[in-house]
Scaffold this motif. Sequence first.
Motif, PDB file in Angstrom:
ATOM      1  N   LEU A 153       0.838  -1.201   0.000  1.00 46.03           N
ATOM      2  CA  LEU A 153       0.000   0.000   0.000  1.00 46.03           C
ATOM      3  C   LEU A 153       0.869   1.247   0.000  1.00 46.03           C
ATOM      4  O   LEU A 153       1.947   1.256   0.574  1.00 46.03           O
ATOM      5  N   THR A 154       0.383   2.267  -0.664  1.00 45.67           N
ATOM      6  CA  THR A 154       1.030   3.577  -0.589  1.00 45.67           C
ATOM      7  C   THR A 154      -0.032   4.604  -0.213  1.00 45.67           C
ATOM      8  O   THR A 154      -1.208   4.457  -0.558  1.00 45.67           O
ATOM      9  N   SER A 155       0.393   5.623   0.480  1.00 47.61           N
ATOM     10  CA  SER A 155      -0.542   6.652   0.910  1.00 47.61           C
ATOM     11  C   SER A 155      -1.078   7.394  -0.310  1.00 47.61           C
ATOM     12  O   SER A 155      -0.334   7.771  -1.205  1.00 47.61           O
ATOM     13  N   ALA A 156      -2.375   7.603  -0.324  1.00 46.68           N
ATOM     14  CA  ALA A 156      -3.018   8.323  -1.428  1.00 46.68           C
ATOM     15  C   ALA A 156      -3.283   9.757  -1.021  1.00 46.68           C
ATOM     16  O   ALA A 156      -4.289  10.337  -1.373  1.00 46.68           O
ATOM     17  N   TYR A 157      -2.366  10.313  -0.252  1.00 48.57           N
ATOM     18  CA  TYR A 157      -2.542  11.672   0.239  1.00 48.57           C
ATOM     19  C   TYR A 157      -2.639  12.629  -0.941  1.00 48.57           C
ATOM     20  O   TYR A 157      -1.694  12.785  -1.702  1.00 48.57           O
ATOM     21  N   PRO A 158      -3.783  13.301  -1.130  1.00 47.08           N
ATOM     22  CA  PRO A 158      -3.984  14.105  -2.335  1.00 47.08           C
ATOM     23  C   PRO A 158      -3.630  15.574  -2.197  1.00 47.08           C
ATOM     24  O   PRO A 158      -3.744  16.313  -3.139  1.00 47.08           O
ATOM     25  N   GLY A 159      -3.225  16.012  -1.019  1.00 44.55           N
ATOM     26  CA  GLY A 159      -3.187  17.437  -0.767  1.00 44.55           C
ATOM     27  C   GLY A 159      -1.874  18.152  -0.925  1.00 44.55           C
ATOM     28  O   GLY A 159      -1.760  19.280  -0.502  1.00 44.55           O
ATOM     29  N   PHE A 160      -0.849  17.536  -1.545  1.00 44.23           N
ATOM     30  CA  PHE A 160       0.441  18.213  -1.639  1.00 44.23           C
ATOM     31  C   PHE A 160       0.310  19.547  -2.369  1.00 44.23           C
ATOM     32  O   PHE A 160       0.860  20.556  -1.946  1.00 44.23           O
ATOM     33  N   ARG A 161      -0.461  19.565  -3.465  1.00 42.21           N
ATOM     34  CA  ARG A 161      -0.689  20.828  -4.169  1.00 42.21           C
ATOM     35  C   ARG A 161      -1.458  21.801  -3.293  1.00 42.21           C
ATOM     36  O   ARG A 161      -1.225  22.999  -3.313  1.00 42.21           O
TER      37      ARG A 161
END
Length: 194
Positions: A153-161
């Motif tokens: 699994l990898t983190s699907a963190y969407p908020g870098f932008r």
Amino acid sequence: MKNIQNWIKIVKVILWVSLIGFGVTLVNTTSLLFTTNEMLANVRIDTKEVRSLPHAQLKPNAGTLTFRSEQLLDRVLFKHVYGYHDLLQSLFTFTVCGLLLVMISHIDTADPFTTITARHITWMGILYIAYGVITIAAAAYMAFRVQAINHSLTSAYPGFREDLSNIKIGAFILIFSLIYRTGITLQEDNRLTI
């Protein structure tokens, strides 16, 4: 002048309603730190599975990881309820509304250009930059924790932008504060020359 005072009253009402709403959210997210040890993380799944559908293909490559942890940092950073704010986001929005309310309460319509207002604007810029940096660090930690739980699994963190946008907004607010302070200085110089 009366029109400006009416606008200030309207904005104060909106900020009070927002502050109360975000205050309730902050209380709820804070209570979850102590009432549950179950956390959620949006993840990407490293899988080659493909399902054939009529006229399409479905590749299941994302999901929600539910796990338990007693670590305080996990409880603070991860969400506890799907679709709900996390603690950092709740604290940030509550603080922004509170700072805006304080800022607008100190505005004098007869003399709006004061160093107190400039200071509040500066604090708002610093708050946005700090929140952006903290959320980037939190995302890195969450990605590390997800990898530690399961290597597929990898983190699907969407908020870098989004986080970079917060930093850019903070920088813009600091530039605005500098322009505001320059305006105050020019206004004081004009008063002295008259």
